[in-house]
Motif scaffolding. Structure first.
Motif, PDB file in Angstrom:
ATOM      1  N   ASP A  20       0.874  -1.179   0.000  1.00 18.81           N
ATOM      2  CA  ASP A  20       0.000   0.000   0.000  1.00 18.81           C
ATOM      3  C   ASP A  20       0.910   1.227   0.000  1.00 18.81           C
ATOM      4  O   ASP A  20       1.423   1.638   1.053  1.00 18.81           O
TER       5      ASP A  20
ATOM      6  N   SER B 262       0.448   4.315  -0.125  1.00 14.48           N
ATOM      7  CA  SER B 262       0.035   5.465   0.683  1.00 14.48           C
ATOM      8  C   SER B 262       0.531   5.369   2.116  1.00 14.48           C
ATOM      9  O   SER B 262       0.582   6.379   2.833  1.00 14.48           O
ATOM     10  N   GLU B 263       0.903   4.157   2.554  1.00 19.77           N
ATOM     11  CA  GLU B 263       1.367   3.980   3.929  1.00 19.77           C
ATOM     12  C   GLU B 263       2.894   3.992   4.043  1.00 19.77           C
ATOM     13  O   GLU B 263       3.429   3.895   5.147  1.00 19.77           O
TER      14      GLU B 263
ATOM     15  N   HIS C  63      -3.560   2.579  -3.122  1.00 25.60           N
ATOM     16  CA  HIS C  63      -3.634   1.781  -1.895  1.00 25.60           C
ATOM     17  C   HIS C  63      -3.243   0.324  -2.130  1.00 25.60           C
ATOM     18  O   HIS C  63      -3.219  -0.470  -1.186  1.00 25.60           O
ATOM     19  N   TYR C  64      -2.976  -0.016  -3.406  1.00 24.43           N
ATOM     20  CA  TYR C  64      -2.640  -1.417  -3.684  1.00 24.43           C
ATOM     21  C   TYR C  64      -1.764  -1.513  -4.922  1.00 24.43           C
ATOM     22  O   TYR C  64      -2.104  -1.000  -5.987  1.00 24.43           O
TER      23      TYR C  64
ATOM     24  N   LYS D 203      -9.215   3.370   6.645  1.00 29.13           N
ATOM     25  CA  LYS D 203      -7.832   2.884   6.537  1.00 29.13           C
ATOM     26  C   LYS D 203      -7.750   1.368   6.319  1.00 29.13           C
ATOM     27  O   LYS D 203      -6.697   0.785   6.472  1.00 29.13           O
TER      28      LYS D 203
END
Length: 611
Positions: A116, A118-119, A153-154, A232
């Protein structure tokens, strides 16, 4: 003068007005009265305010009606999309096994590794990419590019890795990096029966071979799990969770024998290299059932690295490549001649080494003086001229009919992908020279499997059995369901088949063209074939097709073996380069099947007059 009670000094000076004649200030004008602010009409002001408020509230009310009334289902669905997450639960793909249950294609546990982005903070991207590239054994740059997509996100990093490797990656505790349960297809034999088995794509769908033909049965049915998650991705407690369990794929059991397949691949592969041939094929069949025990091609497809193989090496040449069979086709001419009653095995023919057919002069493979040969001798010595002489006694229509009865011009019926029917021109369209050349296998086209099927028919007493590659399948309960037996068709009489078998046994004798196929202790029947090869590269005939096909034991046939080599550069006669392949494969298959010699001796066959 005394002050009056309560008076203070200066009180009178502030109140008195003194008027002096002549020289004093003029008196101040009277002060202007202050302006008065006139207020508007309160009723009018209140009315305007109420109208404005009503207009604003009507807008809010209309929007509220739209959201909660007219479009409520749309927004509810959109909210559900964001909140409700569905995850596919992959089904385990069924196995493909050989006739004894040995797995040729199977499914193993695997893990998908993803991230992910974004993390993953910008400061951590390089470290994360370095670790992942090292563990996954892939270049670092593509991983960096995926991590840079910070709004995503993936991003998938690896579709199917070994569970131990995924566990090792997870041990680094990298933020944003995760894994999912998956399966991966594995082929323990590497290239063993590669083009027959075929392969699957990255999504697990069968793309070629039996993997494609039986894809729905092997694939099973994926399941699904539905959960509700927060912004989230965390699961929301006490919310709904729906699980539809996957249905595992069913297994497919082949008629292929793993050991015989290995021997056939090894023998044909080595001979292709030794002779500089372009390609080669080898087939082993059970004469009584039509079951294919081996179907080998060279070069064969490595299923662990199929994506790097050229398209030409991904097809099963045993059923897709068509070629002119040459002298192996003479058994059909012999069958037509014997069935018509116009010729007997001992019938004598005066055979020169050439013959004129219409506008062409056709020759035997080797020059020889004119000789008197029996019909058995014509087949044993593979004389083109003698075969043409025998054909003249039966006519074009009967020969064409016999070719059809042996399966020429129709698909063998295995259902394998790309299976070809070959080419059989209508007898009415045969040219003057075709009337002669078709008799010895030039002017018609077949596949390797069609040729093997012809000899299975002779070996089985004249009864053709539709070739089979799949022995059966397993049901959802694990019970094995055998495939229906192959269709049986009487092609020629038992006597004709027996007489041809005797001729073919003579062809493997010292006087025949196939003596290199002889096996110590066993009676072997077979036929050589050497045909000019039509090639689109030269837009005509260039190169050769070398073939040998036969069966053993000759008096109680159990196995048929065919070997064919395309465009060999070192030698080109079937008796020289294809017969040794037959011998190697047949010897191994007889021993593997524990098929003993019959212990009998062949009947004497007269080849020439006066013998």
């Amino acid at each position: 003068m005394p002050r009056r009670g309560g008076e203070r000094p200066g009180d009178h000076e502030h109140t008195r007005t003194v008027t002096r004649g002549g020289g004093g200030r003029p008196p101040r004008p009277p002060a202007r009265p202050p302006s008065v602010l006139r207020l508007g009409n309160p009723r009018r002001r209140i009315g305007i305010g109420l109208m404005a408020m009503t207009f604003v509230l009507s807008i809010f009310a209309g929007r509220l009606i739209q959201l909660q009334g007219l479009d409520s289902k749309v927004y509810t669905a959109e909210a559900a999309k964001q909140r409700v997450q569905g995850e596919k639960l992959p089904a385990r793909r069924g196995s493909i096994t050989d006739v004894n249950g040995h797995e040729l294609a199977l499914t193993l546990e695997a893990r998908e590794v993803f991230v992910d982005p974004s993390e993953v903070s910008a400061t951590q991207r390089d470290r994360v990419a370095t670790i992942l590239a090292k563990e996954l054994g892939t270049p670092k740059e593509p991983i960096v590019a995926k991590l840079a997509q910070s709004t995503s996100h993936y991003q998938q990093l690896a579709a199917a890795v070994d569970p131990a490797l995924a566990q090792r990656i997870m041990a680094y505790d990298l933020k944003g990096v995760g894994s999912k349960h998956r399966y991966r297809r594995d082929y323990p034999g590497g290239d063993l029966a590669g083009t027959l088995l075929g392969f699957v794509g990255t999504d697990g769908t069968g793309l070629a071979g039996l993997e494609s033909t039986y894809d729905k049965l092997l694939a099973g049915r994926d399941g699904e799990q539905i959960i509700e998650t927060g912004a989230k991705g965390q699961r929301i407690p006490m919310t709904r969770s729906t699980v539809r369990a996957p249905v595992e794929g069913r297994d497919v059991r082949l008629t292929i024998d793993r050991d015989i397949q290995w021997a056939a691949q090894k023998a044909i592969g080595e001979q292709v290299k030794a002779t500089g041939s372009r390609t080669g094929s080898a087939i082993v069949m059970d004469t009584r059932t039509g079951r294919v025990l081996a179907m080998a091609n060279a070069p064969e497809l490595d299923l662990k690295n199929w994506m790097n193989a050229p398209d030409a090496d991904r097809v099963n040449r045993s059923v897709t490549d068509v070629f002119e069979p040459g002298s192996t086709n003479k058994v059909i001419t012999a069958a037509a001649a014997l069935e018509s009653g116009a010729v007997r095995p001992e019938s004598l023919f005066t055979v020169a080494d050439e013959i004129r057919c219409a506008d062409r002069v056709l020759k035997d493979s080797h020059p020889h003086p004119t000789e008197r040969l029996t019909f058995s001798g014509i087949v044993a010595t593979s004389s083109n001229v003698g075969t043409i002489l025998a054909t003249q006694k039966i006519g074009d229509e009967k020969l064409h009919s016999m070719l059809q009865r042996f399966g020429f011009g129709t698909k063998p019926g295995t259902g394998l992908p790309g299976e070809e029917a070959g080419l059989l021109p209508d007898w009415k369209s045969w040219s003057g020279s075709q009337r002669c050349t078709i008799a010895y296998g030039q002017g018609v086209s077949v596949t390797a499997l069609q040729t093997a099927s012809v000899y299975q028919t002779i070996a089985n007493g004249g009864v053709r059995v539709t070739p089979q590659v799949v022995a059966g399948t397993t049901g959802e309960n694990g019970a094995f369901t055998p495939s229906p037996p192959g269709k049986q068709t009487r092609v020629v009489g038992e006597r004709t088949a027996r007489e041809i078998a005797t001729m073919l046994e003579a062809a493997v004798s010292e006087e025949g063209t196939g003596n290199l196929a002889a096996i110590d202790g066993y009676r072997v029947a077979g036929k050589t074939g050497t045909a000019m090869r039509y090639d689109t590269r030269c837009q005509g005939y260039c190169g050769y097709t070398a073939t040998f096909v036969g069966f053993a034991p000759a008096d109680k046939p159990r196995l048929v073996v065919l070997a064919v080599l395309q465009d060999p550069q070192e030698g080109h006669y079937g008796g020289e380069i294809a017969a040794p392949v037959f011998k190697k494969v047949m010897t191994f298959a007889l021993k593997s099947g524990k098929i003993p010699p019959t212990g009998t001796k062949p009947s004497p066959v007269r080849i020439r007059a006066g013998e």
